[in-house]
Design an enzyme around this catalytic site. Structure first.
Site, mmCIF file in Angstrom:
data_model
loop_
_atom_site.group_PDB
_atom_site.id
_atom_site.type_symbol
_atom_site.label_atom_id
_atom_site.label_comp_id
_atom_site.label_asym_id
_atom_site.label_seq_id
_atom_site.Cartn_x
_atom_site.Cartn_y
_atom_site.Cartn_z
ATOM 1 C CB SER A 143 15.363 61.592 103.469
ATOM 2 O OG SER A 143 16.266 62.175 104.370
ATOM 3 C CE1 TYR A 189 12.615 66.369 104.512
ATOM 4 C CE2 TYR A 189 14.735 66.451 105.622
ATOM 5 C CZ TYR A 189 13.789 65.753 104.902
ATOM 6 O OH TYR A 189 13.999 64.436 104.577
ATOM 7 C CB SER A 190 13.766 69.084 111.503
ATOM 8 O OG SER A 190 14.530 68.599 112.596
ATOM 9 N N GLY A 250 16.054 61.102 98.735
ATOM 10 C CA GLY A 250 16.972 60.988 99.854
ATOM 11 C C GLY A 250 18.420 61.150 99.464
#
Length: 370
Positions: A86, A182-183, A325
């Site tokens: 991420s 968060y998405s 991430g």
């Protein structure tokens, strides 16, 4: 699939620990960092840990612990390439904000302005969701990651629209703008907006606008079908359960991450990226950088979500900026401070026990505070 940064990681946890330097020059207390990495390997069972730490004067030190290959016991390559999960979101957000600065995207325009008719579902309407809300995770859109079968990701290729379609059958988690949630779906849409506005592939725009611009020599967006890691790297491993065996998951199709998690880089390149990003005029004009750093709270953690970047409190005072991430095989944490200190640390499996991730974040905190 653990492409996303776990929300509870937003709180910096002050844990001790440390490791073994592979280059000269003092950036942080070498004992703290080396011992922390050693503990992650010896006590917490991660196959390898590697870190790059830079002080405010630009002096850098690299560390490794564990082994880069459980089968051959090969050494961990210093500053080896890893999948950064991420952290990719920050690269995507930078491109969007560059386009904002060029007058091609309006942060407060609706998603439907750029992707007309695409975002529709039960209670979901792209007319009511803004680009800003996508970047800040305040859209209320459900996250497609929970719908993925992680074990099958090694071979499966996903088109970005497939990832989006997974979520549009569900209901919104909350009303747009109501709060943080968060998405990764948000960043699939952000990537599609970039492609619609520029008429070029997202990967090409990231490479042209960021990677080549600031000289990230070991950073790239894997092409469709590329399941390998190009340069020297530690192998990544995955567990199905806490007591299950570690399985080599180094080669996989990362397309399920796309704009939210597909990229490959090194700890040193990530340090450079986040440092350059926080310098007005290097990647973003001052106005867009200020927008990026305007945060909403992430629960009561003390952390905040900006536009593709997160701020976390330090135990020694102040905050650091970065992302983090997870993607099968690798977990990365780190960031930079206002005065130019930087650290990124990677372990070669996603821990099944979140306490291990907290200890990893503790090493980040210790490195930045010392």
């Amino acid at each position: 699939m653990a492409l996303a940064l776990s929300l509870s990681t937003a709180a910096a946890v002050g844990a001790g620990g440390a490791l073994t330097p592979s280059t000269a020059s003092a950036a942080a207390s070498p004992d703290v960092v080396q011992q922390g990495l050693n503990a992650l390997v010896r006590t917490d069972g991660v196959p390898a840990a590697l870190a790059t730490v830079r002080d405010g004067r630009g002096r850098t030190r690299e560390y490794t612990a564990g082994v880069g290959d459980l089968a051959t016991r090969a050494a961990v390559p210093a500053d080896g390439q890893v999948r950064i999960g991420s952290n990719t979101k920050t690269f995507t957000a930078v491109v969007v904000l560059q386009l904002v600065g060029e007058g091609k995207i309006d942060l407060d325009a609706s998603v439907d302005t750029y992707l007309p008719g695409l975002v529709r579902g039960e209670g979901i309407d792209g007319h009511g969701i803004t680009v800003r809300q996508l970047l800040q995770h305040t859209s209320g859109l459900p996250d497609y990651e929970g719908l993925l079968d992680e074990a099958s990701l090694r071979q499966r290729y996903f088109e970005p629209r497939e990832l989006l379609d997974m979520t549009l059958g569900g209901k919104p988690v909350f009303a747009p703008g109501e709060k943080f949630g968060y998405s990764s779906t948000n960043y699939v849409l952000a990537g599609l907006i970039v492609q619609r506005v520029t008429g070029r592939p997202l990967a090409e725009e990231i490479d042209r606008r960021i990677v080549r611009r600031i000289g990230l020599r070991h950073t790239y967006f894997p092409a469709a079908g590329d399941r390998t890691i190009r340069e020297a790297h530690p192998k990544g491993y995955r567990k199905d359960s806490a007591d299950g065996p570690l399985t080599d998951f180094t080669e996989m199709d990362p397309s399920a991450g796309w704009a939210a998690g597909q990229m490959i880089s090194t700890n040193a390149d990530l340090n450079r990226f986040f440092t350059e990003l926080l310098t007005p005029g290097r990647l973003l004009p001052e106005a867009q950088l200020a927008q990026m750093r305007t945060t909403v709270p992430i629960g009561d953690s003390g952390a905040g979500s900006g536009l593709g970047i997160l701020s976390r409190p330090l135990t020694c005072g102040g905050v650091y900026w970065g992302h983090g991430g997870d993607i099968p095989g690798y977990e990365t944490r780190g960031g930079v401070t206002e005065d130019g200190r930087a650290v990124n640390i990677t372990v070669t499996t996603i821990p099944t026990d979140y306490a291990v991730t907290e200890r990893l974040e503790g090493v980040v905190d210790a490195a930045l505070c010392r």
